[in-house]
Design a protein around this motif. Structure first.
Motif, short mmCIF file in Angstrom:
data_model
loop_
_atom_site.label_atom_id
_atom_site.label_comp_id
_atom_site.label_asym_id
_atom_site.label_seq_id
_atom_site.Cartn_x
_atom_site.Cartn_y
_atom_site.Cartn_z
N ALA A 262 1.01 8.27 3.59
CA ALA A 262 2.26 7.55 3.37
C ALA A 262 3.12 7.56 4.63
O ALA A 262 3.68 6.53 5.02
N VAL A 263 3.22 8.71 5.28
CA VAL A 263 4.01 8.81 6.51
C VAL A 263 3.38 7.96 7.61
O VAL A 263 4.08 7.26 8.35
N ASP A 264 2.06 7.98 7.70
CA ASP A 264 1.37 7.15 8.69
C ASP A 264 1.61 5.66 8.42
O ASP A 264 1.77 4.87 9.36
N GLY A 265 1.64 5.27 7.15
CA GLY A 265 1.91 3.88 6.80
C GLY A 265 3.30 3.45 7.23
O GLY A 265 3.49 2.34 7.75
N VAL A 266 4.28 4.32 7.03
CA VAL A 266 5.64 4.02 7.46
C VAL A 266 5.69 3.91 8.98
O VAL A 266 6.30 3.00 9.54
N ASN A 267 5.02 4.83 9.66
CA ASN A 267 4.99 4.80 11.11
C ASN A 267 4.34 3.51 11.63
O ASN A 267 4.82 2.89 12.57
N ASN A 268 3.25 3.10 10.99
CA ASN A 268 2.57 1.87 11.40
C ASN A 268 3.45 0.64 11.20
O ASN A 268 3.47 -0.26 12.05
N SER A 269 4.17 0.59 10.09
CA SER A 269 5.04 -0.57 9.85
C SER A 269 6.18 -0.60 10.85
O SER A 269 6.59 -1.67 11.31
N GLN A 270 6.70 0.57 11.24
CA GLN A 270 7.75 0.60 12.26
C GLN A 270 7.21 0.19 13.63
O GLN A 270 7.87 -0.54 14.38
N ALA A 271 5.99 0.63 13.96
CA ALA A 271 5.38 0.26 15.23
C ALA A 271 5.11 -1.24 15.28
O ALA A 271 5.32 -1.89 16.32
N GLU A 272 4.65 -1.81 14.16
CA GLU A 272 4.40 -3.25 14.10
C GLU A 272 5.69 -4.03 14.28
O GLU A 272 5.72 -5.03 15.02
N GLN B 294 13.22 3.98 4.13
CA GLN B 294 14.18 4.43 3.12
C GLN B 294 13.45 5.04 1.91
O GLN B 294 13.88 6.05 1.36
N ALA B 295 12.35 4.41 1.51
CA ALA B 295 11.58 4.94 0.38
C ALA B 295 11.00 6.31 0.73
O ALA B 295 11.03 7.23 -0.10
N MET B 296 10.49 6.45 1.94
CA MET B 296 9.94 7.74 2.36
C MET B 296 11.04 8.80 2.42
O MET B 296 10.83 9.96 2.04
N VAL C 67 0.83 -1.19 0.00
CA VAL C 67 0.00 0.00 0.00
C VAL C 67 0.88 1.25 0.00
O VAL C 67 0.60 2.21 -0.70
N GLU C 68 1.98 1.24 0.77
CA GLU C 68 2.85 2.39 0.83
C GLU C 68 3.44 2.69 -0.55
O GLU C 68 3.56 3.83 -0.95
N ARG C 69 3.82 1.64 -1.30
CA ARG C 69 4.41 1.83 -2.62
C ARG C 69 3.39 2.49 -3.56
O ARG C 69 3.75 3.38 -4.34
N ALA C 70 2.14 2.09 -3.49
CA ALA C 70 1.11 2.68 -4.35
C ALA C 70 0.92 4.16 -3.99
O ALA C 70 0.76 5.00 -4.88
N GLU C 71 0.95 4.48 -2.71
CA GLU C 71 0.79 5.87 -2.29
C GLU C 71 1.98 6.71 -2.74
O GLU C 71 1.82 7.83 -3.20
N ILE C 72 3.17 6.16 -2.62
CA ILE C 72 4.37 6.88 -3.04
C ILE C 72 4.35 7.09 -4.54
O ILE C 72 4.67 8.17 -5.03
N ASN C 73 3.95 6.05 -5.29
CA ASN C 73 3.86 6.20 -6.73
C ASN C 73 2.84 7.26 -7.11
O ASN C 73 3.04 8.01 -8.07
N SER C 74 1.75 7.35 -6.37
CA SER C 74 0.73 8.37 -6.63
C SER C 74 1.30 9.76 -6.38
O SER C 74 1.08 10.68 -7.17
N VAL C 75 2.06 9.92 -5.30
CA VAL C 75 2.68 11.21 -4.98
C VAL C 75 3.69 11.58 -6.08
O VAL C 75 3.71 12.72 -6.55
N LEU C 76 4.50 10.62 -6.50
CA LEU C 76 5.47 10.89 -7.55
C LEU C 76 4.78 11.26 -8.86
O LEU C 76 5.25 12.14 -9.59
N GLN C 77 3.66 10.62 -9.18
CA GLN C 77 2.93 10.94 -10.40
C GLN C 77 2.38 12.36 -10.34
O GLN C 77 2.42 13.09 -11.33
N GLN C 78 1.88 12.76 -9.18
CA GLN C 78 1.40 14.12 -9.04
C GLN C 78 2.53 15.12 -9.24
O GLN C 78 2.35 16.17 -9.86
#
Length: 116
Positions: free
Chosen positions: A53-63, A95-97, A2-13
């Motif tokens: 995207a930042v929340d997704g990174v934070n959630n994966s780190q918390a998990e 790293q992606a973020m 999901v994070e990759r799709a969000e990052i790709n969306s941000v990059l496309q914008q």
């Protein structure tokens, strides 16, 4: 994923905004003469996408942290390979973020260098 799709969306914008700038299109201004937030088809603004995207990174780190703590405590059903995979996912997403942030800072600096 999901994070990759969000990052790709941000990059496309960002690419779309770059193309608009290269074509000489002016951003729409509201009454306060500030740029309106750009929204995609779903109605999410750029800021919302970035926050998600930042929340997704934070959630994966918390998990990853909670799995590591559970493994250290000896909780049944938590294997070392689960912990390592979770930690690697958190590391890769961070790293992606970081790369997205670096690109955004670079884009901001480029925009600030543009003549008015």
């Amino acid at each position: 994923m999901v994070e990759r799709a969000e990052i790709n969306s941000v990059l496309q914008q960002m690419r779309d905004m770059k193309m608009q700038a290269q074509q000489g299109m002016q951003p729409e201004l509201n009454q306060a003469q500030s740029v309106r937030p750009v929204a995609d088809d779903k109605g999410d603004s750029f800021a919302d996408l970035l926050k998600n995207a930042v929340d997704g990174v934070n959630n994966s780190q918390a998990e990853a942290k909670s799995l590591a703590t559970a493994y250290e405590k000896g909780v049944q059903g938590v294997d070392l390979h689960q912990v390592m995979i979770s930690m690697e996912k958190a590391s890769v997403s961070f790293q992606a973020m970081t790369q997205v942030r670096n690109r955004m800072v670079s884009a901001y600096e480029d925009v600030m260098k543009m003549p008015i």
